[in-house]
Structure formats: structure tokens, C-alpha cells
Design an enzyme around this catalytic site. Structure first.
Site, PDB file in Angstrom:
ATOM      1  N   SER A 187     -35.818  -6.724 -11.839  1.00  0.00           N
ATOM      2  CA  SER A 187     -35.465  -7.401 -10.597  1.00  0.00           C
ATOM      3  C   SER A 187     -35.628  -8.898 -10.830  1.00  0.00           C
ATOM      4  CB  SER A 187     -36.341  -6.916  -9.457  1.00  0.00           C
ATOM      5  OG  SER A 187     -37.674  -7.147  -9.798  1.00  0.00           O
ATOM      6  N   GLU A 234     -24.335 -17.467  -9.561  1.00  0.00           N
ATOM      7  CA  GLU A 234     -23.561 -16.363  -8.982  1.00  0.00           C
ATOM      8  C   GLU A 234     -24.026 -16.117  -7.557  1.00  0.00           C
ATOM      9  OE1 GLU A 234     -24.515 -13.128 -11.602  1.00  0.00           O
ATOM     10  OE2 GLU A 234     -23.914 -14.295 -13.357  1.00  0.00           O
ATOM     11  N   CYS A 283     -58.382   6.688  15.876  1.00  0.00           N
ATOM     12  CA  CYS A 283     -59.582   7.529  15.855  1.00  0.00           C
ATOM     13  C   CYS A 283     -60.699   6.980  16.731  1.00  0.00           C
ATOM     14  CB  CYS A 283     -60.086   7.709  14.424  1.00  0.00           C
ATOM     15  SG  CYS A 283     -60.787   6.212  13.719  1.00  0.00           S
ATOM     16  N   ASP A 309       0.830  -1.199   0.000  1.00  0.00           N
ATOM     17  CA  ASP A 309       0.000   0.000   0.000  1.00  0.00           C
ATOM     18  C   ASP A 309       0.869   1.255   0.000  1.00  0.00           C
ATOM     19  OD1 ASP A 309      -2.070  -1.713   0.101  1.00  0.00           O
ATOM     20  OD2 ASP A 309      -2.807  -1.109   2.089  1.00  0.00           O
ATOM     21  N   ASP A 339     -25.552  -8.655  -1.410  1.00  0.00           N
ATOM     22  CA  ASP A 339     -26.581  -7.833  -0.783  1.00  0.00           C
ATOM     23  C   ASP A 339     -26.101  -6.390  -0.622  1.00  0.00           C
ATOM     24  OD1 ASP A 339     -28.996  -7.320   0.298  1.00  0.00           O
ATOM     25  OD2 ASP A 339     -28.595  -8.241   2.244  1.00  0.00           O
ATOM     26  N   CYS A 385     -60.275   1.554  17.038  1.00  0.00           N
ATOM     27  CA  CYS A 385     -59.103   2.036  16.310  1.00  0.00           C
ATOM     28  C   CYS A 385     -58.195   2.840  17.259  1.00  0.00           C
ATOM     29  CB  CYS A 385     -59.531   2.915  15.141  1.00  0.00           C
ATOM     30  SG  CYS A 385     -58.134   3.679  14.297  1.00  0.00           S
ATOM     31  N   CYS A 391     -60.353  -0.432  10.248  1.00  0.00           N
ATOM     32  CA  CYS A 391     -60.952   0.813  10.688  1.00  0.00           C
ATOM     33  C   CYS A 391     -61.650   1.368   9.457  1.00  0.00           C
ATOM     34  CB  CYS A 391     -59.872   1.785  11.172  1.00  0.00           C
ATOM     35  SG  CYS A 391     -60.463   3.482  11.303  1.00  0.00           S
ATOM     36  N   LYS A 415     -32.810 -17.821  -2.609  1.00  0.00           N
ATOM     37  CA  LYS A 415     -32.336 -17.166  -1.389  1.00  0.00           C
ATOM     38  C   LYS A 415     -32.065 -18.171  -0.285  1.00  0.00           C
ATOM     39  CE  LYS A 415     -33.987 -12.646  -2.011  1.00  0.00           C
ATOM     40  NZ  LYS A 415     -34.246 -11.570  -1.129  1.00  0.00           N
ATOM     41  N   LYS A 448     -25.593 -13.887  -4.761  1.00  0.00           N
ATOM     42  CA  LYS A 448     -26.493 -12.739  -4.744  1.00  0.00           C
ATOM     43  C   LYS A 448     -25.968 -11.772  -3.684  1.00  0.00           C
ATOM     44  CE  LYS A 448     -31.241 -11.305  -4.988  1.00  0.00           C
ATOM     45  NZ  LYS A 448     -31.042 -10.091  -4.205  1.00  0.00           N
ATOM     46  N   TYR A 503     -22.251  -7.753 -12.549  1.00  0.00           N
ATOM     47  CA  TYR A 503     -22.891  -9.011 -12.929  1.00  0.00           C
ATOM     48  C   TYR A 503     -23.655  -8.945 -14.245  1.00  0.00           C
ATOM     49  CZ  TYR A 503     -26.394  -6.616 -10.073  1.00  0.00           C
ATOM     50  OH  TYR A 503     -27.210  -5.676  -9.520  1.00  0.00           O
ATOM     51  N   CYS A 559     -59.967   8.695   9.244  1.00  0.00           N
ATOM     52  CA  CYS A 559     -59.089   8.329  10.364  1.00  0.00           C
ATOM     53  C   CYS A 559     -57.694   8.899  10.114  1.00  0.00           C
ATOM     54  CB  CYS A 559     -59.021   6.807  10.466  1.00  0.00           C
ATOM     55  SG  CYS A 559     -57.676   6.225  11.518  1.00  0.00           S
ATOM     56  N   GLU A 584     -23.272  -4.563  -8.279  1.00  0.00           N
ATOM     57  CA  GLU A 584     -23.696  -4.247  -6.922  1.00  0.00           C
ATOM     58  C   GLU A 584     -22.606  -3.477  -6.193  1.00  0.00           C
ATOM     59  OE1 GLU A 584     -26.697  -5.374  -6.678  1.00  0.00           O
ATOM     60  OE2 GLU A 584     -27.240  -5.481  -4.564  1.00  0.00           O
TER      61      GLU A 584
HETATM   62  S1  IVH Z   1     -28.922  -9.992 -12.017  1.00  0.00           S
HETATM   63  C1  IVH Z   1     -32.568  -9.187 -14.444  1.00  0.00           C
HETATM   64  N1  IVH Z   1     -27.001 -10.933 -10.494  1.00  0.00           N
HETATM   65  O1  IVH Z   1     -30.374  -8.510  -6.844  1.00  0.00           O
HETATM   66  C2  IVH Z   1     -31.277  -9.350 -13.755  1.00  0.00           C
HETATM   67  N2  IVH Z   1     -28.520  -9.374  -9.541  1.00  0.00           N
HETATM   68  O2  IVH Z   1     -33.546  -8.707  -7.467  1.00  0.00           O
HETATM   69  C3  IVH Z   1     -31.181  -8.565 -12.500  1.00  0.00           C
HETATM   70  N3  IVH Z   1     -28.049  -8.782  -7.216  1.00  0.00           N
HETATM   71  O3  IVH Z   1     -31.322  -5.573  -8.484  1.00  0.00           O
HETATM   72  C4  IVH Z   1     -29.909  -8.539 -11.825  1.00  0.00           C
HETATM   73  N4  IVH Z   1     -26.260 -10.054  -6.995  1.00  0.00           N
HETATM   74  O4  IVH Z   1     -29.235  -5.509  -7.029  1.00  0.00           O
HETATM   75  C5  IVH Z   1     -28.074 -10.118 -10.560  1.00  0.00           C
HETATM   76  N5  IVH Z   1     -25.249 -11.833  -9.292  1.00  0.00           N
HETATM   77  C6  IVH Z   1     -26.303 -11.015  -9.350  1.00  0.00           C
HETATM   78  C7  IVH Z   1     -26.734 -10.237  -8.253  1.00  0.00           C
HETATM   79  C8  IVH Z   1     -27.858  -9.422  -8.389  1.00  0.00           C
HETATM   80  C9  IVH Z   1     -27.063  -9.178  -6.408  1.00  0.00           C
HETATM   81  C10 IVH Z   1     -29.135  -7.841  -6.844  1.00  0.00           C
HETATM   82  C11 IVH Z   1     -29.305  -6.684  -7.786  1.00  0.00           C
HETATM   83  C12 IVH Z   1     -30.682  -6.797  -8.361  1.00  0.00           C
HETATM   84  C13 IVH Z   1     -31.371  -7.686  -7.372  1.00  0.00           C
HETATM   85  C14 IVH Z   1     -32.387  -8.529  -8.129  1.00  0.00           C
END
Ligand code: IVH
Length: 676
Positions: A84, A115, A411, A35, A119, A408, A426, A314, A117, A227, A431, A175
Site C-alpha cells: 500500500s 498519477e 456492563c 454501439d 478510488d 460502562c 471499562c 491526498k 489516485k 497502474y 464485559c 484499480e
Molecule cells: S500504486 C506500491 N497507483 O491506492 C504501489 N495505487 O494505498 C501501490 N491506487 O492499493 C499501488 N490509484 O488500490 C497506485 N495510480 C495509482 C493508484 C493506486 C489508486 C490505490 C490502490 C492501492 C492503494 C494504495
């Protein structure tokens, strides 16, 4: 003063060396120098640029922090919407996905790319001639915020790409994450400074990217993993190749991904990472399974907001035990009364939980819950934690049986539980809790997107009698003088708020429809209704039968819309919105029609079509954001081949350009364009 040759040359060498070290560090994870040595190189560049400012080009490694403070992020429209993913938590759903893929492709053994996912927060980054030009958040998928200045501070994201043979425009999606140790350190600092803590690494990455001062963003050490490569590049015909290509360009890609020729291997991969997620420096919440071959992805296409060729698999919820200290009640914008558990704070999957949903009365009764009980809570895919079990053995003495409220909490009107419903409601439309929730929803990002009108402000404005409905927003400016007198308001924030309210009149009609808060009308259904009816006045007087004619609109939705517009109170609010000048017809909303299959892509038509003339097909492609060209080349995204297609089809085949027939083309169109 001109720059001496030797200085320019040294500057060039240093920049190249620094880029190479970035590549080794971020992409290959194999740094060559310490570094300290790296910092010395960077300092030398800084000195040269101080002496010769001409050397300071935007892609210089010193130019990560511009120092500019952004007041408001400009909105950008994604040429290709950011979709998504459909989610699943169990094996059966994954197998069902696999079955649909095989059926859709008519092949036995599709090859998957799996891949992690990650976060964090999605980011779309554009390069022009190899130089980083723009970075935008996902936003609602159609439009996001331009956060280029902040993204430039992410050192993993190259300001200049490595390879020479590049398409002049390139978009990469991935991401942004904050590593777990950086997150803990940041929270320690914030706690020491008496600042509010971030709940988890994802929130802190997202919060950081939205900061107005990029100099602060630069101190947060965010990372980026790509990705998705948007658009087509010659020879890049699979996801695996696309990620390799991105790595060659110097962009870090989602690590530990794999090609899986069988679904069993996909399951193994998922099991492995479910057990090893804690060994990673960043949080993951599952794995993403994608059909590897781009041509096959095209054939499978997209439904609503997510592709049919991918799924997020997931990890199952993480659990914790804690004490149920109280049960309180929340009144939603539809009047639904939801019981909420107040818990002794407990850490769970990266955040501290002090509240969890208890769903409804039956749920509480089924568990036989009492205040003072020890409960199990889980965090599933959604952010809202839930209570899932109670440990009766640990119930203390002298607890009381729990009874659901009958009035409620906001209200005091008597609650009702309609037959066949799980919830108590309610029914008082005025309200204050409901009014607040409806206005907050109306102003929220996916709806009218009124900046500065969050829950706290709405709360004040309702309590102080300025607002009784969302229609009152548009006459708020008449109370300006009294507004500035309110605590925490003042001239500037009132001006800003009134401006954002005014700007919201320009939102497209379908957003307005979603904002109005009709039961069962989310953003997708709102879009279908807006397209079909074209105006609010037409929809107001429509019969349920007219609505169910739309694919995607069933009797339950139609009934709800009909009931909404029969209600004199709602009709009155609607008329007031129209009078206030909000966009309430489709004609006013133009660029809403883009679809991912078409947007930004070049099509070639060949052969004789059965359903359309060539001109009709061309008009449809253009309407949804594509272009039509006369000849096939490497830049062609898709060839639509009708009957007796000849040489163009052959050329497409030779170049590996996806060829679709009319049926497949029809499948990509919204129902309104196929039911002619
Ligand atoms: S593919 C249509 N690949 O998950 C393809 N998404 O619900 C959409 N994410 O908005 C994205 N790792 O923020 C893809 N290896 C990965 C991912 C990934 C994280 C997130 C991304 C996306 C959400 C999908």
C-alpha cells in the site's frame, strides 16, 4: 463436424475487429463505430459460435460471462506482495518525502511520475501467453481472492493482449471502479427494489467484485485502470514507459498521468486535480507521486508495507454541516469507551453520514458540545468521519451541558480514566461489549479470517451464552444441537461456520498473534515477534528486554505483550488455543517469508562479499522468494556486486540491469537476518 474455412476466417476477422474496437474505445477513448454497429459484430460472432461451438475459445469476446456461480473464491498468494502507499495530506509532508528521495538517491532533481489516485478496488491480473488467466483481489496484500470469473466481465480488461512480443507471463495491477453515474443509477434501482444502498462508488465496485454470480457483475459496467506492471520487461525502465507499454497491449491505464521533473510541478498537478476532481466520471481521492525510474525505485526500496519511492498525496477532507442529535458510547475490544455522534444524515464526499467519532472526553469539552448543536463534520483519508467544529451561534435555547458517562453502557461497571490517558476505560475483561469486539477482531479477515463470523453472528453467540471468549470458538462444535435451534442459523450455516472455525486453526502463527488482540500488536509487530520468538510458548515467557532487542519493537509494545501474558485470564485463553490445535509456531508457517524485493525475481551474485559467503547470500535470497542464477541476462532483476566484481558487472551495466552493493542488499533484509 468440422468448421468450414470461410466460417473460421470470418470468426477470426470479427474477433480481431471487436478487439480493435475495444482498444479504441477503452484505451484510446476514440471509438470508430456506434454501439449498435458494435453489437451487430458481437451478435454475428455469437451466431457463428452457436453453429460451430469449436470456435468458442476462452478469449473470444463472447466469453466474458461464463455463467458459473462461484460458491467461495479460492485464495491465491501474490508472488509479489501488493503493497500500500504511505499517505500525506499536506505540502510539508510531500516536501519531506522529496527530501528523503533526494537523500536516498543522492541526486538533486529526481524525476517523478504523477498519477490520479483512483478510488476503487485494487486488482492483480495475470496473462499467460497473452491470454487473461487469473485476476485476484489485494486481500491482506499477501493473499487475496481469485475472482477471475468476475473480472472477465469487465469489458475494459482485454481477454487477449494486442502485442506479439510479450513476456510469456505478465502481471498487471490496477484499480477497478464504478463510474459515478452508474453508481447513482444502481442505487436508484436498488432503492426501487427495496434493497440496501451502497454508500459510495468504491463500496459498490468492491461489493460487485465479490458477488458470486458473474452474470450480475457483467450488468454493473465496471471499469479498470492499470497502474503497475509487475516484474521486469526489457527496455521498460520507467513508470512512464511501463504505462505506455500497457496501453500498447490494449490495457487502459490510469488517465491524466504525467512526468514531473520538479516538485513544484507535482504540487501544481495536485492543486489542479483537487479543483477538477468533479469533472472526472469516477472518484479520485488524491494523486500518487512515484519516482519514475525503476532503478531508482530499487535503490530506495521498501519499508514495512509501503515503498519508499512513492507516496499518496491526498486531497483535504470534505466538509458538511449537520445537527448533532445524540451522543452514544462504544466500547472497544481494549475496553476503550469512544463517544460517537449521532447525526441528522447528511451527504458527504459520495456517501451519507449519520455517525461520526467524537474521539474522547477532552475533545467534547474543548468544543463545548451539546446535543442539539450544529456541527461541522469532515471525511479525511480514513473512512470514519469526524466532528471538527461547532457553530455556537446556531445553538437552540434550553440545551443541557453534556457530561461524559461514568458507568460502562454494556456492563455497568465504573469507568476509569488512567493518568496520562485521554480515554475512559471499562476494566471488566468479561464485559460483553469487549468480549464481542475481541471475538469479532479475532475472526476478522486480517486475523484468523473466520468466514460467517461477522458482528451480528458474534452478537447472537455472545448474547445466547455460547461464547465468553475467542477460545470458546474451538469448543463450539460441542453445542451443535443447540446452535441449529437458534433463529437464522440452521443446519447448513452451522456446518459452514464450524468448518470455517476449524479451518482457522491452520492460519500462520503471526496471524494468531495479531488476532489475540494484544494492545499495540498489529499485523506488522505480530510478524516481527513471531519470527523472532518462533513459538507462542517462547513469547509467553519472554521478558520485555528480549523483545526490545528486535528492531521495530519498543518498550511500550514489549511492556504491553509482557502484561498480556502475565494476566492469568489471558494465559488461560492462550493455553486453551494451543490445546485446540491452532498453529502456534513459526515452523508450521512456511511461505510467509516472501519480501517484495526478492519474491519472484532473479539475482546474480558477483565479486567477493564481506558479510556473507556466496552460499549464505543465496540462501537468504531464496528464503525470501528469489532465485539465484549464474549469468547475467535481460531476465536478471538485480546484480549484487561485491569487491572486485568483473565481467558480470559490466554486462549488467550494458543491459541496464540494476546493480547493488552489499550495503544496499543488507538494507533489504529484515533485521533478524542482518544482526548476526
Ligand atoms: S500504486 C506500491 N497507483 O491506492 C504501489 N495505487 O494505498 C501501490 N491506487 O492499493 C499501488 N490509484 O488500490 C497506485 N495510480 C495509482 C493508484 C493506486 C489508486 C490505490 C490502490 C492501492 C492503494 C494504495
Amino acid at each position: 463436424m468440422s468448421v468450414p474455412r470461410s466460417a473460421a476466417q470470418r470468426h477470426g476477422e470479427l474477433c480481431t475487429a471487436i478487439r480493435q474496437h475495444d482498444y479504441r474505445y477503452y484505451v484510446l477513448a476514440d471509438p470508430e463505430i456506434s454501439d449498435a454497429a458494435y453489437d451487430a459484430l458481437l451478435r454475428e460472432v455469437e451466431e457463428l459460435e452457436r453453429d460451430y461451438p469449436e470456435l468458442r475459445t476462452p478469449d473470444s469476446p463472447t466469453q466474458r460471462v461464463g455463467g458459473a456461480v462461484t460458491r467461495e473464491f479460492p485464495t491465491v498468494t501474490h508472488d509479489v506482495p501488493m503493497l500500500s502507499l504511505a499517505n500525506t495530506y499536506d505540502e510539508a509532508d510531500l516536501l519531506e518525502f522529496h527530501r528523503r528521495v533526494r537523500e536516498g538517491l543522492r541526486i538533486e532533481h529526481p524525476v517523478y511520475h504523477v498519477e490520479l489516485k483512483i478510488d476503487g478496488m485494487a486488482l492483480a491480473v495475470r496473462y499467460h501467453d497473452g491470454t487473461l488467466r487469473r485476476a485476484a483481489t489485494r486481500g491482506d496484500g499477501m493473499q487475496g481472492d481469485d475472482i477471475t470469473a468476475n473480472a472477465r466481465t469487465i469489458r475494459a480488461l482485454p481477454l487477449r493482449l494486442r502485442e506479439e512480443a510479450l513476456p510469456s507471463d505478465l502481471e498487471v495491477r490496477g484499480e477497478v471502479v464504478m463510474y459515478k453515474d452508474d453508481f447513482l443509477r444502481l442505487n436508484e434501482e436498488r432503492s426501487a427494489a427495496g434493497e440496501k444502498l451502497f454508500a459510495n462508488p468504491r463500496n459498490s465496485a468492491a461489493g460487485t467484485l465479490k458477488l458470486q454470480d458473474s452474470a450480475i457483475v457483467a450488468t454493473r459496467n465496471l471499469h479498470f485502470f492499470a497502474y503497475t506492471l509487475v516484474g521486469s520487461v526489457p527496455e521498460i525502465d520507467t513508470q512512464a514507459r511501463a504505462l505506455d507499454f500497457l496501453r500498447r497491449l490494449g490495457i487502459p491505464v490510469t488517465p491524466h498521468s504525467r512526468v514531473c521533473p520538479s516538485i513544484d510541478e507535482v504540487l501544481d498537478y495536485w492543486r489542479h486535480w483537487e479543483n477538477h476532481r468533479d469533472t472526472l466520471p469516477f472518484e479520485i481521492d488524491g494523486v500518487v507521486v512515484k519516482v519514475n525510474d525503476f532503478r531508482q525505485q530499487t535503490i530506495l526500496g521498501t519499508v514495512a508495507k509501503s515503498p519508499r519511492w512513492a507516496i499518496a498525496f491526498k486531497f483535504s477532507a470534505r466538509q458538511a454541516e449537520t445537527l448533532l442529535e445524540d451522543i452514544v458510547f462504544q466500547v472497544g475490544r481494549m475496553g476503550t469507551v469512544t463517544p460517537v455522534a449521532v447525526l441528522r444524515p447528511v451527504p458527504l464526499a459520495g456517501s451519507t453520514i449519520s455517525r461520526a467519532t467524537l474521539h474522547n472526553e477532552d475533545f467534547i469539552n474543548a468544543l463545548g458540545l451539546r446535543i442539539g448543536d450544529t456541527v461541522t463534520i469532515e471525511k479525511g483519508g480514513d473512512v470514519i468521519p469526524k466532528v471538527t467544529a461547532v457553530d455556537l451561534a446556531r445553538r437552540p435555547a434550553r440545551t443541557k451541558e453534556f457530561h461524559f458517562i461514568t458507568k460502562c453502557p454494556a456492563c455497568a461497571s465504573t469507568l476509569v480514566r488512567p493518568e496520562g490517558e485521554a480515554s475512559w476505560f471499562c476494566e471488566n475483561v468479561e464485559c460483553p461489549a469487549q468480549v464481542r469486539a475481541r471475538i469479532t477482531h479475532f475472526a476478522s479477515r486480517g486475523a484468523m479470517d473466520i468466514e460467517g463470523l461477522g458482528e451480528a453472528v458474534v452478537d447472537t453467540l455472545v448474547t445466547e451464552d455460547f461464547l465468553h471468549s475467542y477460545a470458546d470458538l474451538y469448543t463450539l462444535s460441542t453445542h451443535r444441537a443447540r446452535l441449529v435451534e437458534l433463529e437464522r442459523f440452521g443446519e447448513r450455516s452451522v456446518t459452514k461456520l464450524l468448518e470455517s472455525i476449524d479451518a482457522s486453526t491452520q492460519r500462520p502463527f503471526d496471524r494468531l498473534l495479531h488476532a489475540m488482540g494484544i494492545r499495540f500488536v498489529g499485523s506488522s509487530v505480530a510478524r516481527l515477534l513471531a519470527r523472532h520468538f518462533g513459538s507462542l510458548t517462547a513469547l509467553m515467557d519472554a521478558e520485555p528486554a528480549h523483545m526490545t532487542a528486535i528492531d521495530g519493537v519498543g518498550p511500550r509494545i514489549a511492556e504491553s505483550v509482557h502484561r498480556f501474558f502475565r494476566d492469568p485470564h489471558m494465559r488461560n485463553l492462550t493455553q486453551r488455543l494451543i490445546a485446540a490445535g491452532v498453529t502456534h509456531t513459526m515452523a508450521q508457517a512456511v511461505d510467509d517469508a516472501r519480501l517484495p524485493f526478492f519474491a519472484g525475481r532473479t539475482f546474480v551474485l558477483t565479486g567477493t562479499l564481506q558479510h556473507f559467503t556466496r552460499d549464505q547470500a543465496k540462501a537468504l535470497i531464496e528464503r525470501y522468494g528469489g532465485t539465484v542464477s549464474g549469468s547475467v541476462s535481460k531476465n536478471t532483476a538485480v546484480v549484487l556486486a561485491g569487491m572486485d566484481a568483473g565481467s558480470k558487472r559490466e554486462k549488467a551495466r550494458a543491459l541496464g540491469v540494476p546493480i547493488i552493493d552489499e550495503e544496499e542488499f543488507l538494507m533489504q533484509l529484515p533485521e533478524t537476518d542482518t544482526s548476526r
